[in-house]
Design a protein around this motif. Structure first.
Motif, PDB file in Angstrom:
ATOM      1  N   LYS A  66       0.779  -1.408   0.387  1.00 11.27           N
ATOM      2  CA  LYS A  66      -0.281   0.006  -0.177  1.00 11.27           C
ATOM      3  C   LYS A  66       0.974   1.115   0.419  1.00 11.27           C
ATOM      4  CE  LYS A  66      -3.720  -2.444   2.135  1.00 11.27           C
ATOM      5  NZ  LYS A  66      -5.088  -2.708   3.502  1.00 11.27           N
ATOM      6  N   THR A  67       1.790   1.313  -1.460  1.00 19.80           N
ATOM      7  CA  THR A  67       2.119   2.494  -1.348  1.00 19.80           C
ATOM      8  C   THR A  67       1.793   3.729  -1.586  1.00 19.80           C
ATOM      9  OG1 THR A  67       3.397   1.833  -3.644  1.00 19.80           O
ATOM     10  CG2 THR A  67       4.396   0.876  -1.377  1.00 19.80           C
ATOM     11  N   GLY A  68       2.651   5.444  -1.018  1.00 20.99           N
ATOM     12  CA  GLY A  68       2.079   6.652  -2.150  1.00 20.99           C
ATOM     13  C   GLY A  68       0.796   6.612  -1.119  1.00 20.99           C
ATOM     14  N   GLU A 187      -2.086   1.857  -8.668  1.00 22.57           N
ATOM     15  CA  GLU A 187      -2.644   0.945  -8.216  1.00 22.57           C
ATOM     16  C   GLU A 187      -2.838   0.744  -6.899  1.00 22.57           C
ATOM     17  OE1 GLU A 187      -2.225  -4.018  -9.682  1.00 22.57           O
ATOM     18  OE2 GLU A 187      -0.929  -2.203 -10.065  1.00 22.57           O
ATOM     19  N   HIS A 188      -1.756   0.770  -6.139  1.00 21.59           N
ATOM     20  CA  HIS A 188      -2.158   0.400  -4.952  1.00 21.59           C
ATOM     21  C   HIS A 188      -3.050   1.348  -4.203  1.00 21.59           C
ATOM     22  CE1 HIS A 188       1.435  -1.088  -3.530  1.00 21.59           C
ATOM     23  NE2 HIS A 188       1.461  -2.605  -4.525  1.00 21.59           N
ATOM     24  N   LEU A 189      -2.810   2.903  -4.369  1.00 14.87           N
ATOM     25  CA  LEU A 189      -3.699   4.254  -3.736  1.00 14.87           C
ATOM     26  C   LEU A 189      -5.299   3.462  -5.370  1.00 14.87           C
ATOM     27  CD1 LEU A 189      -1.431   6.918  -4.616  1.00 14.87           C
ATOM     28  CD2 LEU A 189      -2.361   5.874  -2.356  1.00 14.87           C
ATOM     29  N   ALA A 190      -5.633   3.406  -5.828  1.00 22.58           N
ATOM     30  CA  ALA A 190      -6.831   2.562  -6.686  1.00 22.58           C
ATOM     31  C   ALA A 190      -7.646   1.653  -6.005  1.00 22.58           C
ATOM     32  CB  ALA A 190      -6.595   2.533  -7.503  1.00 22.58           C
ATOM     33  N   ASN A 191      -6.259   0.621  -5.261  1.00 19.06           N
ATOM     34  CA  ASN A 191      -7.781  -0.244  -5.046  1.00 19.06           C
ATOM     35  C   ASN A 191      -7.291  -0.071  -3.379  1.00 19.06           C
ATOM     36  OD1 ASN A 191      -7.337  -1.768  -6.731  1.00 19.06           O
ATOM     37  ND2 ASN A 191      -4.981  -2.606  -7.162  1.00 19.06           N
TER      38      ASN A 191
END
Length: 442
Positions: A66-68, A187-191
């Motif tokens: 879960k980066t960003g 992608e991590h942020l979107a998910n």
């Protein structure tokens, strides 16, 4: 996040600059019962005040899956609060002649607002609202997701040489979270779920994980009372358990390549893993990078750009951070010069640094540069506020705002040679060839 600077604040900053040059920075620091560390700096020479909060959370505190998040919150916490309607934050600040900004690194997140000093209470209220009453909802997350996506495209994906740091760090660091960048994974942020964002806020945006600095045209006792009024009732958060990561030594050269579709001229980047910013040797590496490539009189610039005309540009910098640093040196070739040629020329100059002492004249020139940089860093109220927060949080020594220059002044020519020998070995580095995109064959 960037906002237009107020002409009023800019004028006050210029007025205060002449009065703060080369002066010792006075400050007072204490803790509230909820763990918030407070630092006050009084300077009544110009009617301006900066209120800032630094949170001890950066990209290195994120879950690898879960980066960003830290950078995302830099944006998200301007969305609004229970008492500040969505979109009103900017209007409030600009209507009072102020300016605000925020930035994130791999170690911390920093927010500040500067006002004419009759708005001190407003600055305190704004930052207390961010801490006590943030609104984290679907519309805010979706809005800032678009902002971050655009930032990623502009600064990384579509920017010439925009991915070099990313590529260097994933090779320099295998265990430590420094291996990913603050922008993180879209992608991590979107998910991520809304609950993921709320949990991140609940864990890290707490008073016992923050430093509040108020600097400028203030009265100490009055300011203390207002700080207690706005921040004293905020509940203390749970104690944060931080993981530690120890990298294995680099014992043989790591060779890497990356093809960037946004460039036509290749580049060579040589990266070395270095110690934490609090280590004395990190200061020595600062001096080495300045010696090698800071300005047109530096050794590498004179050699490769001026004299041999083999490079369009050369650069070297020591990116010290809380746990580790990265020293990077590199160049862009001219004409038929190969990346291997540039590498050999750079290594030759580093070898001289390792085997010979720099001249006394060059040593004094370095000392003069660092003294000038040190004075300039404390020449504005907002700069002082940032330094006070940073030295306390990341160095555990607020007094460095006045005496860090003494460390540089004590560095000898012998130390420069010894540190170059210790860290700048070809067997301990990443050699990154940063290349144009290969042509596709139909």
């Amino acid at each position: 996040m960037r906002l237009r600077t107020s002409h009023i604040i800019g004028l006050f900053a210029l007025l205060s600059m002449s009065t703060t040059l080369a002066q010792k920075v006075s400050y007072e620091e204490y803790d509230l019962d909820n763990g918030l560390h407070v630092i006050l700096h009084q300077d009544n020479n110009a009617p301006v005040v900066t209120t800032s909060v630094m949170y001890h959370v950066g990209a290195k505190d994120e879950n690898p899956e879960k980066t960003g998040f830290a950078h995302f919150f830099e944006h998200l916490l301007f969305e609004g609060t229970e008492n500040i309607a969505r979109g009103e934050w900017r209007k409030i600040v600009s209507s009072r002649g102020g300016q605000m900004n925020a930035n994130t690194t791999q170690d911390r997140t920093y927010y500040y607002v500067s006002f004419p000093s009759n708005n001190l209470e407003l600055g305190l209220w704004l930052e207390s609202e961010r801490l006590m009453h943030p609104v984290i909802n679907k519309i805010g997350v979706e809005t800032q997701s678009e902002v971050v996506q655009e930032e990623r495209r502009m600064r990384y994906d579509n920017s010439p040489y925009g991915r070099w740091r990313e590529q260097m760090y994933i090779n320099l660091f295998k265990k430590h979270p420094y291996r990913w960048q603050t922008i993180g994974s879209l992608e991590h942020l979107a998910n991520a779920s809304l609950e993921d964002f709320k949990e991140f806020n609940k864990k890290y945006y707490v008073p016992n994980n923050a430093v509040l600095v108020v600097a400028g045209d203030i009265e100490i006792d009055k300011t203390k009372n207002k700080i207690q009024e706005y921040f004293g009732a905020i509940p203390k958060g749970k104690e944060i358990q931080r993981n530690t990561f120890t990298e294995d030594p680099i014992v043989s050269t790591i060779k890497a390549k990356y093809h960037d579709p946004n460039i036509q001229i290749p580049a060579i980047f040589l990266g070395y893993r270095t110690p934490a910013q609090t280590d004395r040797e990190a200061y020595v590496l600062d001096m080495i990078s300045t010696y090698l490539s800071d300005g047109k009189s530096s050794k590498l610039y004179k050699k490769l750009v001026d004299e041999k005309k083999k490079a369009l540009q050369v650069f070297a910098f020591n990116g010290s951070q809380e746990d580790y640093g990265a020293y990077v040196v590199g160049a862009l070739p001219v004409g038929e010069t190969t990346l291997e040629d540039l590498k050999m020329e750079i290594d030759e100059e580093i070898s001289k640094l390792q085997s010979e002492l720099i001249t006394e004249k060059d040593h004094q020139k370095l000392l003069n540069k660092f003294e000038n940089n040190f004075v300039n860093s404390n020449s504005s109220i907002s700069g002082i506020a940032n330094s006070l927060a940073r030295y306390h949080m990341l160095y555990n020594d607020t007094s460095l705002i006045n005496n860090e220059i003494e460390i540089y002044q004590s560095i000898t020519r012998e130390e420069i040679s010894a540190v170059a020998n210790k860290y700048l070995k070809p067997s301990q580095r990443v050699e990154l060839e940063y290349l144009p995109q290969e042509a596709t064959v139909n």
